[in-house]
Every structure is written in C-alpha cells, then in structure tokens.
Design a protein around this motif. Structure first.
Motif, PDB file in Angstrom:
ATOM      1  N   LEU A 119       2.609   1.534  -3.464  1.00 36.59           N
ATOM      2  CA  LEU A 119       1.285   2.270  -4.362  1.00 36.59           C
ATOM      3  C   LEU A 119       1.260   3.766  -4.343  1.00 36.59           C
ATOM      4  O   LEU A 119       1.235   4.456  -5.004  1.00 36.59           O
ATOM      5  CB  LEU A 119       0.125   1.513  -4.316  1.00 36.59           C
ATOM      6  CG  LEU A 119      -0.981   1.795  -5.111  1.00 36.59           C
ATOM      7  CD1 LEU A 119      -0.582   1.697  -6.710  1.00 36.59           C
ATOM      8  CD2 LEU A 119      -2.213   0.953  -4.912  1.00 36.59           C
TER       9      LEU A 119
ATOM     10  N   GLU B  37      -2.749  -1.849  -8.026  1.00 34.56           N
ATOM     11  CA  GLU B  37      -3.974  -1.671  -7.223  1.00 34.56           C
ATOM     12  C   GLU B  37      -5.032  -2.823  -7.116  1.00 34.56           C
ATOM     13  O   GLU B  37      -5.493  -3.089  -6.305  1.00 34.56           O
ATOM     14  CB  GLU B  37      -4.788  -0.289  -7.619  1.00 34.56           C
ATOM     15  CG  GLU B  37      -5.949   0.092  -6.851  1.00 34.56           C
ATOM     16  CD  GLU B  37      -6.280   1.624  -7.088  1.00 34.56           C
ATOM     17  OE1 GLU B  37      -7.501   1.807  -7.160  1.00 34.56           O
ATOM     18  OE2 GLU B  37      -5.566   2.356  -7.353  1.00 34.56           O
TER      19      GLU B  37
ATOM     20  N   GLY C 104      -6.818   2.106  -0.223  1.00 35.10           N
ATOM     21  CA  GLY C 104      -6.581   0.856  -0.170  1.00 35.10           C
ATOM     22  C   GLY C 104      -6.862  -0.004   1.138  1.00 35.10           C
ATOM     23  O   GLY C 104      -6.937  -1.106   1.424  1.00 35.10           O
TER      24      GLY C 104
ATOM     25  N   ARG D 292       1.727   6.456  -6.744  1.00 35.75           N
ATOM     26  CA  ARG D 292       1.008   7.568  -7.220  1.00 35.75           C
ATOM     27  C   ARG D 292       1.443   8.970  -7.004  1.00 35.75           C
ATOM     28  O   ARG D 292       0.979   9.853  -7.769  1.00 35.75           O
ATOM     29  CB  ARG D 292      -0.242   7.332  -6.491  1.00 35.75           C
ATOM     30  CG  ARG D 292      -1.022   6.194  -6.963  1.00 35.75           C
ATOM     31  CD  ARG D 292      -2.473   5.932  -6.596  1.00 35.75           C
ATOM     32  NE  ARG D 292      -3.153   4.940  -7.080  1.00 35.75           N
ATOM     33  CZ  ARG D 292      -3.507   4.963  -8.455  1.00 35.75           C
ATOM     34  NH1 ARG D 292      -3.667   5.889  -9.356  1.00 35.75           N
ATOM     35  NH2 ARG D 292      -4.372   3.859  -8.917  1.00 35.75           N
TER      36      ARG D 292
ATOM     37  N   SER E 289      -6.080  -5.128  -4.033  1.00 39.66           N
ATOM     38  CA  SER E 289      -7.467  -5.444  -3.663  1.00 39.66           C
ATOM     39  C   SER E 289      -7.761  -6.589  -3.456  1.00 39.66           C
ATOM     40  O   SER E 289      -8.511  -7.213  -2.578  1.00 39.66           O
ATOM     41  CB  SER E 289      -8.646  -4.610  -4.653  1.00 39.66           C
ATOM     42  OG  SER E 289      -9.936  -4.965  -4.432  1.00 39.66           O
TER      43      SER E 289
ATOM     44  N   ARG F   8       0.903  -1.213   0.217  1.00 39.65           N
ATOM     45  CA  ARG F   8      -0.032   0.112   0.135  1.00 39.65           C
ATOM     46  C   ARG F   8       1.039   1.383  -0.031  1.00 39.65           C
ATOM     47  O   ARG F   8       0.550   2.272  -0.713  1.00 39.65           O
ATOM     48  CB  ARG F   8      -0.894   0.095   1.283  1.00 39.65           C
ATOM     49  CG  ARG F   8      -2.119  -0.911   1.039  1.00 39.65           C
ATOM     50  CD  ARG F   8      -2.968  -1.034   2.428  1.00 39.65           C
ATOM     51  NE  ARG F   8      -3.335   0.292   3.160  1.00 39.65           N
ATOM     52  CZ  ARG F   8      -4.094   0.391   4.039  1.00 39.65           C
ATOM     53  NH1 ARG F   8      -4.312  -1.024   4.706  1.00 39.65           N
ATOM     54  NH2 ARG F   8      -4.118   1.490   4.782  1.00 39.65           N
TER      55      ARG F   8
END
Length: 627
Positions: free
Chosen positions: A92, A112, A156, A96, A116, A89
């Motif tokens: 990510l 992503e 997330g 981003r 998930s 997480r």
C-alpha cells in the motif's frame, strides 16, 4: 518480472530479515519455532536488538488475499498473518508513492480499509489469546506488539498495542474471578466469608501460575507479573463492588471489611491505588455502622423480650456470688465488646464510632426497659398475681445489673468520655427510680402501722411495731442480695424514713400520757429505738447520727419532773439544731398535756439555747423534714 521495493522502504526489509519466502508466500515450519520464548533474565537491550533482527526477505513480496490473511488469523497462524499484513502495508505504501502510474484512489482506499479491518481482527485475536493465556501463542503476541511499537508513526501501524494487551490481561483476570464459587445466602449462611476466602486463594494461585507459566513468554520490559498484580487488584475491587450490592447482614459487611484490610494478600496490594476507592470503602463502613446499629437495637429488644418472659412466668432471678442478677448487663457488654473487638484490627476509628453508637443507643433502651418493667410488674402486683418478695427481687436484680453495666463500660471512658458520662447519669437515674419504687412500696406497707404508734393502743401492745419490724427484717434480708453502693444507699433511705416517721408520731399530738404512763412510754420507746438500731446496723446503714435521738426523746418523756428536763435540752439542741419550739412542745404534750410553769420555763430555756446556737451549720437535716 517482480519489481524491487523502492529505496525508501529498504530499511524496513533489513529489520525483517528473519522471515523466509517461498514462491512469493510465507511457508510455516512446524518443526522449528522462529520466535522463541523470552527468558525473564534477558536484558531489555538484548530483547530489542538481537532477538528481533529480521531479514527483509521473510516478508512476502506479494501479500496473500484478504480472505487468506483472515483465515490465517482465525486458525491461529499469527506469524503468517502478521507477515502478510506487513507485506500488505508495504504494498500500500509503494502504491501510494507511485500514484498516477495506474493506481486509482478507490483501489487504494479499499486496500487501506481492508488493512484496517484485518488489523482489528488481529487485535481481537491477540486479545483472546492473552485473555485465555494461550501459552503456545503468547510468544507470537509479544513479538507482534514489540514489532508494532517499533513501527509507530508508519502508516497503518497498530495503535495502543500495549494498552490492548493490558486490557486483555484484565479481562482474563475478571474471567478467573467470575469462576470462583459463590453460594447464595439461602445455600450457605456464611456465603460471603467462604467466597472471599476462595477469592483470595484464586488470586494467589493465578499469580503463581503467571510466575511459573507466563512470565518467561514475554520480554522483561512487559513487566508481566507487576501487570497481572495490578490487574488482579483492579478486578478484585470491581468484584467487591458487585458483592456489596448483595450484602445485607452485619457479619457479611464485616467479612468484606476484613478481606479488604487484612485477608487480601499484602504483597499483592498496589501501593499507588487502594483496592477500592475511598468513597466506596466509606460506603461499606457506613453501611456496616447502620447495620450494626440495627443489630444492636434488635439485641437490646431481645433482652427486654427475654426479661418479659421471666416476669410473665414469675421466675426467680439468678444469683452470682449471692447477688441477684440478670443477663442484661453481661449480654450488652458482650455485644459492645464483640463489635469493638472485631473492628479494632480493621479500623480503630470505625471501632470508636461503633462504641459511640452503642453507648448512645443505650439511653432510649433504659427508658423502654423501665416502661415495660413498670407496666408488667405493677399490673401483676396490683392483681395479686405477683408475690411481693418476687417483685422486690426483680427491682434489686435490675439495680444490680445496671450498676454492673455502668462499671463495665468504664473501659471506654478514655475514648468515649461524653457518652460514658451520659450513660452514668442515665443509669444513676434509673437505679435511683428503682430504689425509690422499693421505698415507696415499703412505705405503703409500713405506713398504716407507723400511724398507729404513739397512741393508747401502742402503749398497751407491740402489735403494730412488730409489723413494722417484720417488714424491715424482710427488706433487710432481701437487700443483702443488693450490691454496693446501692445496698447502703437503700439501707440509709429506709433508716431515715423509719426514724422520721417514728418521731413524727410524737408531733401529731394524737395522745398524751398521764403519770406514770409517761415512764412506761419512755421505756417502750427506748426499747423500740434500740431494736430499730439493731435492725439498721445489720442492714448496713451508715446514719449513726440518728441513733442517740431515741434516747434523748425517751429521757425527756420519762423524766419525773419537768424542772429536770432543762438539763436534757443541751445535747438535743447541739446534735439536732433544726428542732423547733413547736416540735419540742409536741414532745412535752405527749409526756403530759397539762400546763405548768415548769413546762413554760423549759420552753424558755430551749429558746435561749437555740438563740445562743445561732445559725449553726448543721450537717444533717431531720426535724426540718417533719411537719
């Protein structure tokens, strides 16, 4: 050389300082538990601050591969899996925030999606652990839930963790209840009562296990015991709804109602929610009422079947305290009492409704019973297959039984006044018809002999009167086994009928005496009337006002001269003011059919007495019922 995380995520690392990193990946220490079980006595503040003060260095700077994290989850290495998910997480989030420095949107979308899917897998694994009450792993589940709740709002983050946990608890409870043994109706007649008893025990045992084994594995704010109680409440309600579909018998509906209202542990009941919805409970109650009504109707039909066997086999009725009786009244009362008694502690309103139903169902039963009784006994009697005394016994038996039934249902009058009053009228009508059947049969027996009285033959012999007396004695003996008040009513009816028929023979002008035969007739009449008085006194008649009539008529018939008859008219008219001139003339004709001035004077004197008496309000009617 690895880059340091951006400043906007440094706070996240500070909160996770409890984890240890080695070569960029988390290494598990099997000899030392990083997450220890919670004490149920810990304060919520302590749980959320001291226990979860982690070091950021415990999160891997580079997460494992998706497959490796997946493997961690599948092999129950939840700590490793979760810390790598946190790392993924963070990675990510960093990528981003640095869009445009080589990161592509496609790679970010893929990462992503992987994140998930991994969280979904972790969620499923946690649900299985909670559902199966895996004590070794529950502590990790609790830590993950609390950590995720802190991170709500972050991209997330796992949503609805606490709801997922409760759903898993509920499913685990459902699994427990499904394991409770459930025999079929064919295997065990008491299948439901046994199952519900085991169900209640399973609930208590499972919650005891929660107290002793599971509660300490969670922080206090999870309210573990309360949650499990609530889930048991919900699961039991669902389980009962399934059971209702299998229930068809009255005892099983009762077992359900008794469990819902009493057997289910009171300390486990949710004050905010009923065990089952009110509409579902009402369906069970309505089904119970329908089943009970059918059961009661079947019970009533069985009473008729039983009595028909008695008639067919021409068995004598039972006696209680010298009175003839059947099993009908006691059996019906016991049925109603059993229904009402069972439901009184469950639902008073339902119990009252059941009593209403039973009392109302008795009304068509009386009609059906009467039809069957008349059909069977009359056919047997007319074919000479049934002894007359036994036929009389049966009538007395049911007069007694239904009167007893009327008395025994008085205990329901306060709560079911309308139904009891209607029942009283129905029973009174039925017993009156049974008494009338006895009277009609008695009349048919004595009428030929009564018609032979006040004739030349009667004056010469007592044969016909003895036949009448014999039948009165027979009925009198049998009616000693009839309970009050019917016994006296029947005795009065018989007394009135015999007296009326006896006097009626004088009115028919079948025979007229010649002197001195009128004196012989008077003596015989006085003797016979005295014998009738004795018979009906023994029988219990209360019509004392009839007794003097025989002496009055005997005096008139036996009087030597007509002139003196005038002195006898005053007590006759005073006590029996409904006697007419024609009826007195018939009595005088029986004494002597000749015409004389004195007889004319007697009639004139009678007319004056009647005129002077006026429209006296007579207490008893007698001569008006004689043609």
């Amino acid at each position: 050389m690895e880059k340091s995380p951006p400043s906007n995520v440094k706070g996240v690392f500070r909160r996770l300082s409890l984890f240890r990193k080695s070569d960029g990946h988390l290494k598990r220490k099997p000899s030392k538990k990083l997450w220890k079980p919670f004490s149920s006595e810990e304060k919520e503040e302590k749980v959320t601050t001291e226990t979860f003060e982690f070091k950021a260095t415990e999160i891997p700077l580079k997460p494992c591969s998706v497959m490796q994290i997946q493997d961690y989850i599948q092999t129950d290495m939840l700590k490793e899996a979760y810390l790598n998910l946190l790392s993924l997480r963070l990675e990510l989030k960093v990528e981003r925030s640095t869009m445009g420095e080589g990161a592509s949107q496609a790679n970010l979308d893929k990462k992503e999606k992987d994140l998930s899917l991994l969280y979904d897998t972790l969620r499923d694994k946690m649900s299985v652990i909670v559902r199966n009450s895996n004590k070794e792993l529950l502590v990790y589940v609790a830590h993950i839930i609390l950590e995720e709740e802190k991170r709500q709002g972050e991209p997330g983050a796992m949503q609805g963790c606490r709801e997922t946990w409760r759903a898993a608890v509920l499913n685990g409870v459902r699994d427990t209840l499904e394991k409770v043994p459930l025999d079929s109706r064919e295997q065990n007649a008491s299948w439901l009562a046994v199952h519900l008893e085991l169900l209640g025990k399973a609930v208590v045992d499972d919650l005891e296990r929660v107290k002793t084994d599971l509660q300490s594995l969670y922080p206090a704010d999870f309210k573990v015991y309360e949650t499990y109680v609530s889930c048991h409440h919900e699961a039991v309600g669902e389980h009962l709804k399934k059971l209702v579909e299998k229930v068809t018998e009255l005892k099983d509906y009762y077992a359900l109602l008794e469990f819902i209202t009493h057997s289910y542990p009171s300390d486990l009941k949710d004050q905010q929610r009923a065990l089952i919805k009110e509409e579902d409970l009402n369906k069970i109650k309505n089904a119970y009422c329908d089943c009970q009504k059918a059961d009661f109707k079947l019970g009533l039909e069985n009473f008729i079947v039983f009595e028909k066997e008695v008639w067919k086999k021409m068995k004598s009725s039972d006696r209680t305290d010298g009175f003839l009786t059947s099993k009908i009244d006691m059996g019906i009362c016991q049925l109603i009492s059993s229904y009402a008694g069972n439901l009184e502690k469950i639902d008073k309103n339902l119990g009252k409704s059941i009593i209403h139903s039973c009392l109302e169902e008795l009304n068509p039963f009386y009609t059906r019973f009467e039809e069957e009784f008349s059909q069977h006994t009359v056919s047997l009697l007319t074919s000479d297959l049934l002894d007359c005394c036994l036929w009389i016994e049966y009538h007395i038996t049911y007069i007694n039984s239904f009167n007893s039934l009327k008395e025994n249902v008085q205990c329901y009058k306060e709560s079911c006044s309308a139904q009891v009053e209607k029942l009283e009228k129905e029973v009174d009508g039925l017993t009156q018809r049974l008494r009338q059947a006895l009277m009609d049969h008695f009349k048919s027996e004595v009428k030929p002999y009564m018609d032979s009285l006040m004739t030349k033959k009667w004056l010469k012999t007592d044969e016909d009167f003895k036949e009448v007396s014999s039948r009165i004695e027979n009925y009198s003996g049998l009616c000693k086994s009839m309970r009050a008040p019917s016994a006296q009513i029947f005795a009065n009816d018989m007394h009135y009928y015999v007296a009326k028929e006896y006097v009626s023979q004088l009115m028919k002008k079948k025979y007229s005496c010649k002197k001195p035969k009128n004196e012989d007739a008077a003596i015989k009449m006085r003797q016979q009337w005295k014998e009738l008085k004795k018979l009906f006194e023994e029988m219990g008649s209360s019509l004392n006002w009839l007794y003097p009539l025989g002496d009055y008529l005997s005096d008139i018939i036996g009087m030597e001269t007509e002139k003196n008859i005038k002195d006898l008219l005053n007590p006759l008219v005073s006590n029996y003011p409904d006697i007419s001139k024609k009826q007195l003339s018939a009595v005088l004709f029986f004494r002597d059919n000749g015409f004389s001035l004195e007889k004319h004077n007697v009639i004139n004197h009678f007319t004056v007495l009647k005129r002077d008496a006026g429209n006296t309000n007579q207490e008893h009617a007698f001569f008006t019922n004689i043609e």
